[in-house]
Design a protein around this motif. Structure first.
Motif, PDB file in Angstrom:
ATOM      1  N   UNK A  16       0.959  -1.266   0.098  1.00 43.21           N
ATOM      2  CA  UNK A  16      -0.011   0.074   0.020  1.00 43.21           C
ATOM      3  C   UNK A  16       0.970   1.335   0.126  1.00 43.21           C
ATOM      4  N   UNK A  17       2.016   1.494   0.719  1.00 43.81           N
ATOM      5  CA  UNK A  17       2.855   2.397   0.906  1.00 43.81           C
ATOM      6  C   UNK A  17       3.405   2.429  -0.268  1.00 43.81           C
ATOM      7  N   UNK A  18       3.985   1.708  -0.859  1.00 41.37           N
ATOM      8  CA  UNK A  18       4.497   1.603  -2.162  1.00 41.37           C
ATOM      9  C   UNK A  18       3.635   2.237  -3.406  1.00 41.37           C
ATOM     10  N   UNK A  19       2.249   1.798  -3.499  1.00 40.22           N
ATOM     11  CA  UNK A  19       1.607   2.314  -4.312  1.00 40.22           C
ATOM     12  C   UNK A  19       1.027   3.756  -4.239  1.00 40.22           C
ATOM     13  N   UNK A  20       0.896   4.232  -2.959  1.00 36.06           N
ATOM     14  CA  UNK A  20       0.892   5.538  -2.783  1.00 36.06           C
ATOM     15  C   UNK A  20       2.069   6.403  -3.178  1.00 36.06           C
ATOM     16  N   UNK A  21       3.320   5.835  -2.652  1.00 35.21           N
ATOM     17  CA  UNK A  21       4.635   6.478  -3.035  1.00 35.21           C
ATOM     18  C   UNK A  21       4.602   6.695  -4.634  1.00 35.21           C
ATOM     19  N   UNK A  22       4.194   5.947  -5.402  1.00 35.41           N
ATOM     20  CA  UNK A  22       4.101   5.922  -7.029  1.00 35.41           C
ATOM     21  C   UNK A  22       3.061   6.803  -7.111  1.00 35.41           C
ATOM     22  N   UNK A  23       2.168   6.824  -6.577  1.00 37.05           N
ATOM     23  CA  UNK A  23       1.194   8.023  -6.967  1.00 37.05           C
ATOM     24  C   UNK A  23       1.694   9.497  -6.919  1.00 37.05           C
ATOM     25  N   UNK A  24       2.281   9.500  -5.773  1.00 34.66           N
ATOM     26  CA  UNK A  24       3.142  10.813  -5.245  1.00 34.66           C
ATOM     27  C   UNK A  24       4.134  11.366  -6.410  1.00 34.66           C
ATOM     28  N   UNK A  25       4.869  10.081  -6.667  1.00 34.88           N
ATOM     29  CA  UNK A  25       5.959  10.375  -7.689  1.00 34.88           C
ATOM     30  C   UNK A  25       5.694  10.526  -9.140  1.00 34.88           C
ATOM     31  N   UNK A  26       4.404   9.959  -9.320  1.00 33.10           N
ATOM     32  CA  UNK A  26       3.792  10.330 -10.794  1.00 33.10           C
ATOM     33  C   UNK A  26       3.150  11.582 -10.756  1.00 33.10           C
ATOM     34  N   UNK A  75      -2.905   4.833  -9.246  1.00 30.34           N
ATOM     35  CA  UNK A  75      -2.040   4.471  -8.141  1.00 30.34           C
ATOM     36  C   UNK A  75      -2.558   4.659  -6.652  1.00 30.34           C
ATOM     37  N   UNK A  76      -3.236   5.593  -6.207  1.00 27.94           N
ATOM     38  CA  UNK A  76      -3.780   5.931  -5.102  1.00 27.94           C
ATOM     39  C   UNK A  76      -5.061   5.117  -4.942  1.00 27.94           C
ATOM     40  N   UNK A  77      -5.950   4.854  -5.871  1.00 30.70           N
ATOM     41  CA  UNK A  77      -7.150   4.064  -5.812  1.00 30.70           C
ATOM     42  C   UNK A  77      -6.760   2.533  -5.657  1.00 30.70           C
ATOM     43  N   UNK A  78      -5.577   2.060  -6.238  1.00 29.84           N
ATOM     44  CA  UNK A  78      -5.028   0.923  -6.067  1.00 29.84           C
ATOM     45  C   UNK A  78      -4.794   0.505  -4.699  1.00 29.84           C
ATOM     46  N   UNK A  79      -3.625   1.354  -4.238  1.00 31.87           N
ATOM     47  CA  UNK A  79      -3.306   1.595  -2.598  1.00 31.87           C
ATOM     48  C   UNK A  79      -4.379   1.278  -1.891  1.00 31.87           C
ATOM     49  N   UNK A  80      -5.411   2.367  -1.943  1.00 34.75           N
ATOM     50  CA  UNK A  80      -6.746   2.132  -0.974  1.00 34.75           C
ATOM     51  C   UNK A  80      -7.433   0.837  -1.226  1.00 34.75           C
ATOM     52  N   UNK A  81      -7.580   0.230  -2.345  1.00 36.36           N
ATOM     53  CA  UNK A  81      -8.314  -1.039  -2.485  1.00 36.36           C
ATOM     54  C   UNK A  81      -7.530  -2.193  -1.890  1.00 36.36           C
ATOM     55  N   UNK A  82      -6.112  -2.033  -1.935  1.00 35.02           N
ATOM     56  CA  UNK A  82      -5.262  -3.208  -1.343  1.00 35.02           C
ATOM     57  C   UNK A  82      -5.685  -2.964   0.353  1.00 35.02           C
TER      58      UNK A  82
END
Length: 199
Positions: A74-84, A189-196
């Motif tokens: 989850x943290x990684x996916x949120x990081x990817x959202x922020x980085x993107x 990315x953020x939505x996938x992190x929330x889903x996970x």
């Protein structure tokens, strides 16, 4: 269908593999772009196997470790959202008509993905969402899903590359469009992190 749609979102998100394939199409034409897509797809295999091996072990030993890994995902996916969202780089490619062997293009593409540790983390974050708890054949299920992921990766990357090759003489920078696409990808990315996190 949910897996395929999620995979499509992930594969169309521009990353190092897409940039390499697009660069090959812009600089060396359609054939090089397809060869680069093959190389990038092959570069996924080591990461996929590492992730599946680790996930299989966790599924059979420690629920706590698996939950910890899920939240790291989850943290990684949120990081990817922020980085993107914060990425302001522009895609540029120098025109290069010098011939390169298919083997060299594939080796470069495989190394590009092999040296990208984000791929292993991606599989750790991605696969658990589609393997139910207590699945009797979890490893086979993850291999099947990974095969679909690789096939869709190749198709999407090849399409990017072929389009870039077709536009190589008409490449025009569109900052507003790039900014809009980055926002869409960051939101995905953020939505996938929330889903996970909620699964």
């Amino acid at each position: 269908m949910e897996f395929l749609l999620t995979t499509l979102v992930m594969t169309v998100t521009p990353g190092t593999g897409v940039l390499y394939t697009v660069s090959a199409g812009l600089s060396r034409g359609p054939r090089a772009s397809v060869v680069a897509a093959v190389g990038c797809t092959l570069g996924i295999v080591p990461h996929m196997l590492a992730a599946i091996t680790g996930l299989a072990a966790l599924l059979h030993t420690s629920a706590l470790a698996f939950q910890t890994l899920k939240y790291l995902g989850v943290a990684y996916l949120l990081f990817m959202a922020w980085k993107t969202l914060r990425d302001r780089s522009a895609l540029t490619a120098d025109r290069d008509d010098a011939p390169r062997s298919s083997f060299r293009v594939i080796v470069d593409a495989v190394l590009l993905n092999l040296l990208n540790p984000k791929l292993t983390l991606f599989f750790f974050a991605f696969l658990p969402q589609f393997v139910p708890d207590g699945h009797p054949h979890a490893v086979l299920r993850m291999l099947e899903l990974s095969g679909y992921f690789m096939l869709l990766t190749f198709v999407v990357f090849a399409a990017y590359g072929r389009f870039a090759a077709a536009m190589r003489d008409h490449v025009i920078a569109r900052p507003a469009v790039v900014t809009w696409l980055r926002r869409v990808f960051a939101g995905a990315f953020a939505a996938l992190g929330a889903k996970l996190a909620l699964s």
